[in-house]
Design a protein around this motif. Structure first.
Motif, mmCIF file in Angstrom:
data_model
loop_
_atom_site.group_PDB
_atom_site.id
_atom_site.type_symbol
_atom_site.label_atom_id
_atom_site.label_comp_id
_atom_site.label_asym_id
_atom_site.label_seq_id
_atom_site.Cartn_x
_atom_site.Cartn_y
_atom_site.Cartn_z
ATOM 1 N N GLN A 4 -23.208 -50.013 -8.406
ATOM 2 C CA GLN A 4 -23.213 -48.549 -8.370
ATOM 3 C C GLN A 4 -22.983 -48.056 -6.942
ATOM 4 N N ILE A 5 -23.601 -48.721 -5.962
ATOM 5 C CA ILE A 5 -23.410 -48.349 -4.550
ATOM 6 C C ILE A 5 -21.955 -48.573 -4.160
ATOM 7 N N ASN A 7 -19.375 -48.555 -6.133
ATOM 8 C CA ASN A 7 -18.580 -47.538 -6.811
ATOM 9 C C ASN A 7 -18.646 -46.217 -6.059
ATOM 10 N N LYS A 8 -19.824 -45.852 -5.566
ATOM 11 C CA LYS A 8 -19.975 -44.612 -4.793
ATOM 12 C C LYS A 8 -19.173 -44.689 -3.504
ATOM 13 N N LYS A 9 -19.209 -45.852 -2.845
ATOM 14 C CA LYS A 9 -18.448 -46.034 -1.611
ATOM 15 C C LYS A 9 -16.955 -45.932 -1.886
ATOM 16 N N LEU A 11 -15.505 -44.383 -4.396
ATOM 17 C CA LEU A 11 -15.202 -42.997 -4.759
ATOM 18 C C LEU A 11 -15.088 -42.133 -3.504
ATOM 19 N N GLU A 12 -16.032 -42.277 -2.587
ATOM 20 C CA GLU A 12 -16.005 -41.505 -1.340
ATOM 21 C C GLU A 12 -14.772 -41.861 -0.506
#
Length: 92
Positions: A4-5, A7-9, A11-12
């Motif tokens: 999840q982390i 994926n967030k990275k 996405l950003e």
């Protein structure tokens, strides 16, 4: 949780890369290293807007900053750009 982390990275990273200012700043930096003042003067944008976006580019390893006295110079991070190019080829 780690996925999840990541994926967030990711996405950003792509959010910053696709921003309209990135489309203007990155081509300038592809030519040569530039100080912040030259970037915002060339693009005719506010210094604060330029600095905030350069910070986001730096946080995502798209650019590298170097301080010389009071000036901050930016250049493209070739390793990250190469990885982004490879990722884009996989998606297309």
């Amino acid at each position: 949780m780690k996925k999840q982390i990541n994926n967030k990275k990711a996405l950003e990273f792509f959010k910053v890369l696709s921003h309209s200012l990135s489309d203007k700043i990155l081509p300038l930096l592809a030519k040569k290293e530039l100080p912040v003042t030259e970037i915002y003067n060339t693009l005719k944008i506010e210094q604060s807007m330029c600095s905030v976006h350069l910070s986001r580019l730096r946080e995502n390893n798209l650019v590298i900053a170097r301080k010389e006295g009071k000036k901050v110079f930016y250049r493209i991070n070739p390793q990250t750009i190469e990885k982004a190019d490879q990722a884009a080829k996989l998606v297309s």
